[in-house]
Design an enzyme around this catalytic site. Structure first.
Site, PDB file in Angstrom:
ATOM      1  N   TYR A   1       6.981   8.362  -2.933  1.00  0.00           N
ATOM      2  CA  TYR A   1       5.642   8.544  -3.484  1.00  0.00           C
ATOM      3  C   TYR A   1       5.292  10.024  -3.602  1.00  0.00           C
ATOM      4  CZ  TYR A   1       0.496   7.847  -3.642  1.00  0.00           C
ATOM      5  OH  TYR A   1      -0.838   7.845  -3.974  1.00  0.00           O
TER       6      TYR A   1
ATOM      7  N   GLY B   1      -5.106   7.541  -2.565  1.00  0.00           N
ATOM      8  CA  GLY B   1      -3.961   8.001  -3.337  1.00  0.00           C
ATOM      9  C   GLY B   1      -3.559   9.434  -3.035  1.00  0.00           C
TER      10      GLY B   1
ATOM     11  N   ARG C   1       6.607   5.506   0.949  1.00  0.00           N
ATOM     12  CA  ARG C   1       5.530   6.479   1.123  1.00  0.00           C
ATOM     13  C   ARG C   1       5.463   6.910   2.582  1.00  0.00           C
ATOM     14  NH1 ARG C   1      -0.839   5.041  -0.256  1.00  0.00           N
ATOM     15  NH2 ARG C   1      -1.620   7.193  -0.374  1.00  0.00           N
TER      16      ARG C   1
ATOM     17  N   HIS D   1       7.081  -7.253  -2.506  1.00  0.00           N
ATOM     18  CA  HIS D   1       7.153  -6.558  -1.213  1.00  0.00           C
ATOM     19  C   HIS D   1       8.296  -7.099  -0.362  1.00  0.00           C
ATOM     20  CE1 HIS D   1       3.422  -4.634  -2.142  1.00  0.00           C
ATOM     21  NE2 HIS D   1       2.651  -5.682  -1.927  1.00  0.00           N
TER      22      HIS D   1
ATOM     23  N   THR E   1       2.150   0.711  -5.096  1.00  0.00           N
ATOM     24  CA  THR E   1       2.614  -0.396  -5.937  1.00  0.00           C
ATOM     25  C   THR E   1       1.883  -0.469  -7.269  1.00  0.00           C
ATOM     26  OG1 THR E   1       2.892  -1.620  -3.854  1.00  0.00           O
ATOM     27  CG2 THR E   1       3.149  -2.856  -5.914  1.00  0.00           C
ATOM     28  N   THR E   2       0.552  -0.429  -7.236  1.00  0.00           N
ATOM     29  CA  THR E   2      -0.236  -0.559  -8.462  1.00  0.00           C
ATOM     30  C   THR E   2       0.090   0.571  -9.423  1.00  0.00           C
ATOM     31  OG1 THR E   2      -2.010  -1.535  -7.120  1.00  0.00           O
ATOM     32  CG2 THR E   2      -2.570  -0.844  -9.356  1.00  0.00           C
ATOM     33  N   TRP E   3       0.178   1.783  -8.905  1.00  0.00           N
ATOM     34  CA  TRP E   3       0.500   2.970  -9.699  1.00  0.00           C
ATOM     35  C   TRP E   3       1.863   2.819 -10.370  1.00  0.00           C
ATOM     36  CZ3 TRP E   3       2.578   7.999  -7.186  1.00  0.00           C
ATOM     37  CH2 TRP E   3       2.637   9.033  -8.132  1.00  0.00           C
TER      38      TRP E   3
ATOM     39  N   LYS F   1       0.812  -1.220   0.000  1.00  0.00           N
ATOM     40  CA  LYS F   1       0.000   0.000   0.000  1.00  0.00           C
ATOM     41  C   LYS F   1       0.846   1.272   0.000  1.00  0.00           C
ATOM     42  CE  LYS F   1      -3.367  -0.770  -0.600  1.00  0.00           C
ATOM     43  NZ  LYS F   1      -3.821  -1.191  -1.967  1.00  0.00           N
ATOM     44  N   SER F   2       1.931   1.221  -0.757  1.00  0.00           N
ATOM     45  CA  SER F   2       2.811   2.387  -0.881  1.00  0.00           C
ATOM     46  C   SER F   2       2.844   2.936  -2.307  1.00  0.00           C
ATOM     47  CB  SER F   2       4.244   2.026  -0.452  1.00  0.00           C
ATOM     48  OG  SER F   2       4.296   1.685   0.903  1.00  0.00           O
TER      49      SER F   2
END
Length: 316
Positions: A216, A284, A151, A130, A66-68, A63-64
């Site tokens: 981030y 985000g 992040r 991760h 990653t997907t982006w 949740k830092s």
């Protein structure tokens, strides 16, 4: 990196165990905490994965961003084969997690043969993970390039908390207070998060040609500058012609939260049959933690972060 246990269950039984944020229990292995499923996959990966010279590894704490960043690196590496404004761009039809596989979940027989997320003849492969640096397969530091994204700890925690209750892997939802206590004690996935960040921060100074440390918040505040820096590190700098045509901005727009979160591929379906694709998208927004944590909670995380990073030269 073989272990002496005959079965994964024997190994789990030998490890320290405590309550987890995402799943009922977490197990401590090589100083970090994992769910049983992730740990079994990680050990298989340690034993069998072999990196190649052109491999790229995106590493994050959960949740830092990653997907982006999976989307950004994919679009950046493949920009010559598929322009970011192409209406048939893979990122418009598939999720970043489909296009950039998790290192731990690549089947041993696939890792040298079938994984190919370059759209041209390039041998480049892109993976996400991760995994803390102490637990990476040894060949990665010898041959691959690592992009580490961190992040603000408070925003990371809030996103992790909401993700936990979205995926619903626990017998019942976890409370904010319980999740916060576990997080502060280091019992977060691939955590303690501070130790994971410090490992990559130090390695980025020891081997700057191998590890790029990114924030981030910097990518949010100055996306063009950071994207150029990333492209240069990966050996794919933007040409003057690409700059003049606005290609960096087009990649940024394609991979933006607004674009990605509104695509049908990211709103429907699931990942590995267990996690809904829309679960990977939270606010985000930098500083969103203020809408969810008390002032005291924010101060406590800041204090832990300052103590953990003391003397390292790193501040978040």
């Amino acid at each position: 990196m073989k272990n002496s246990f005959s079965t994964p269950e024997d190994l789990l039984a030998s490890l320290p165990r405590q309550e987890g944020i995402l799943e009922p229990y977490s197990y401590q292995y090589q100083g970090f905490w994992y769910s049983s499923t992730v740990l079994k996959s990680l050990i298989d990966c340690q034993n069998q994965f072999q990196a190649r010279e052109n491999d790229i590894f995106l590493v994050t704490a959960p949740k830092s961003g990653t997907t982006w960043f999976k989307a950004i690196i994919y679009a950046l590496i493949n920009r010559e084969a598929c322009h970011p404004q192409d209406p048939h761009h893979p990122l418009l039809k598939q999720t970043p997690h489909q296009l950039v596989p998790w290192l731990e979940y690549v089947a041993p027989l696939d890792n040298n043969n079938l994984v190919s997320n370059s759209l041209d003849s390039s041998p480049t492969r892109i993976f996400g993970t991760h995994t803390p640096i102490v637990s990476l397969p040894e060949s990665i530091m010898e041959k691959g390039k690592i992009v580490y994204l961190c992040r603000d700890i408070k925003d990371t925690f809030v996103s992790l908390f909401h993700f936990s209750n979205k995926i619903n892997f626990r017998p019942s939802p976890i409370s904010l207070e319980n999740a916060f206590d576990l997080f502060c004690r280091g019992s977060s996935p691939s955590g303690p998060v501070w130790d994971q960040i410090l490992g990559y921060w130090k390695k980025s100074h020891d081997k700057p040609h191998k590890v790029l440390f990114m924030r981030y918040e910097d990518m949010q505040n100055e996306p063009r500058v950071q994207l150029r820096h990333l492209a240069l590190f990966l050996g794919k700098p933007f040409s003057q012609e690409e700059e003049n045509s606005g290609l960096p901005d087009q990649i940024i727009k394609l991979c933006s939260f607004n674009t990605m979160s509104n695509l049908e591929a990211n709103k429907t379906g699931d990942f590995l049959g267990v996690v809904r694709n829309d679960s990977f998208f939270w606010s985000g927004v930098v500083g969103d933690w203020k809408n969810h944590l008390t002032v005291e909670m924010g101060s406590k995380l800041d204090q832990i972060t300052e103590e953990k990073f003391s003397g390292s030269g790193l501040s978040l």
